[in-house]
Each structure stands twice: as C-alpha cells, then as structure tokens.
Design an enzyme around this catalytic site. Structure first.
Site, PDB file in Angstrom:
ATOM      1  CB  CYS A  92      -0.953  -0.071   1.421  1.00 53.14           C
ATOM      2  SG  CYS A  92      -2.050  -1.350   1.290  1.00 53.14           S
TER       3      CYS A  92
HETATM    4  C1  BEZ Z   1       0.553  -4.789   1.742  1.00 54.06           C
HETATM    5  O1  BEZ Z   1      -0.023  -3.654   1.716  1.00 54.06           O
HETATM    6  O2  BEZ Z   1       1.758  -4.538   1.816  1.00 54.06           O
HETATM    7  C2  BEZ Z   1      -0.361  -5.975   2.002  1.00 54.06           C
HETATM    8  C3  BEZ Z   1      -1.307  -5.864   2.827  1.00 54.06           C
HETATM    9  C4  BEZ Z   1      -1.973  -7.150   3.306  1.00 54.06           C
HETATM   10  C5  BEZ Z   1      -1.195  -8.287   2.799  1.00 54.06           C
HETATM   11  C6  BEZ Z   1      -0.127  -8.363   1.975  1.00 54.06           C
HETATM   12  C7  BEZ Z   1       0.484  -7.328   1.665  1.00 54.06           C
END
Ligand code: BEZ
Length: 212
Positions: A45
């Site tokens: 994100c």
């Molecule tokens: C991320 O945003 O890095 C993420 C969020 C949930 C699961 C895996 C990655």
C-alpha cells in the site's frame, strides 16, 4: 449486491486527510478514481500511494480526481503519510478516506470475507462525470496495482466518451483506435476526417482522433 458498470457510484460523506468530503460534490464535473487499501503501514500500500502521488499531474491533465480509502482511522493515515513521503520520495497530494466505520467499504463491497474479513481488498472504481461506474477492478492484497494501466483505461474511456471509438487489445496512447461498431461507414467518413481502414466490416481502424 456488487456494484456493476453503469451503476451510480454510491455517494458518501467521509473524513479524509484533506478534510470532510462529500463524494459526488467533491467530484463535481471531474472523473474519479476511488481505490481501496487493506491497511495503513503495509508495504505494498505504501508503494501504491507513492506511485499515485508521483503521477498526480497525469490524472490532473485528464480531469481525474484520485481518492484512496482504507479502514484505518484518520490519525493513523496522517502518521502513515509521513512514512509514504519519506520512503517514496513524494509529498502526498490527494486524499485518503478514514473509513473506520467501513461505510465506504461496505457501500462499494470492498471487503471480501473469504479473502479477509477485516480489511478491504484492492478495489478500483473509475467514475465518470455522470457519477456512473465506468470500470471496476479487484486485486488481492499481495499484488500492487499498475496505475499506468489505470491511466491507459481512462484514456480509452475518454476517447469512447468523446469520439465514438473503442481501443484494441494492448492499445497505447498514440496507436490506432477502433471505430465503434454502432457507427455506420457513411457517418464514419464525416466523424473521422483522417480516414479509416476496413479490415472486416466489423473491424475498422482510425488514427487516434484527439491527436493532431
Ligand atoms: C501490503 O499492503 O503490503 C499488504 C497488505 C496485506 C497483505 C499483504 C500485503
């Protein structure tokens, strides 16, 4: 029920990192891209928000407003923005909705309980100036989205809206477009002064109409 193409994008009032936003009013006559994130302070994100901040001028050029949503509270968003700015070398320049009551996530069906019952998946909604949904995308939490693809789709949608063309597989800005099947040859002659070539009666190409 899931939202479908052509449906009116649900309106909402939300607290965001840029103040309270009434979604439809905030959009005004612009196009919109509403996209969800599983959670703050997560690696994928963080890169996605940085990626959108870097190409904000490309959204602006196309008359598109971007807005992100995650189910974390506003203080968390503000703290996270410091990390986004630091790690992605950007200065955040579009709002993130604090959807801690999940009102937006629920209205847009962004929580897929069989994937994760708490966090949103990576949803994208492109909304037209008529507030109708023009595109939906759903990615899993582990895959960061390609926002250049979102820009490419916006280009295609805007060409269709303004010029009665569609775009072929893997089309990129500057390449030939497809004359919409609903346009008869006679009308195509006047609509496309640069001409069009007919491969099959249903497959006609014309240079991208909004270029000199
Ligand atoms: C991320 O945003 O890095 C993420 C969020 C949930 C699961 C895996 C990655």
């Amino acid at each position: 029920m899931s939202l479908r193409l052509g449906d009116i994008a649900p309106d909402f009032t939300a607290t965001t990192t840029e103040g309270t936003i009434e979604f439809h009013k905030w959009l005004g006559n612009s196009w919109g891209v509403l996209f969800s994130h599983p959670a703050d302070f997560t690696p994928v994100c963080t890169t996605e928000l940085g990626a959108v901040a870097k190409i904000k001028s490309e959204f602006d050029k196309r008359g598109v407003k971007a807005i992100a949503v995650s189910v974390d509270p506003i203080n968390s968003h503000h703290n996270w923005i410091k990390d986004i700015n630091e790690t992605q070398s950007v200065s955040m320049n579009f709002p993130i909705i604090a959807d801690d009551n999940r009102a937006v996530a629920t209205a847009y069906n962004m929580i897929h309980p069989n994937a994760d019952d708490k966090a949103t998946v990576r949803s994208v909604f492109i909304v037209g100036p008529d507030k109708k949904i023009k595109l939906t995308l759903t990615y899993p939490a582990s895959t960061g989205r390609n926002f250049l693809e979102i820009l490419r789709v916006i280009d295609s949608l805007q060409l269709t809206a303004n010029h009665k063309v569609a775009t072929p597989a893997n089309w990129k800005h500057g390449e030939d477009c497809i004359v919409s099947p609903s346009v008869p040859d006679e009308q195509a002659k006047s609509l496309f002064p640069k001409g069009f070539r007919t491969v099959k009666p249903y497959l006609r190409y014309t240079p991208q109409p909004n270029l000199k």
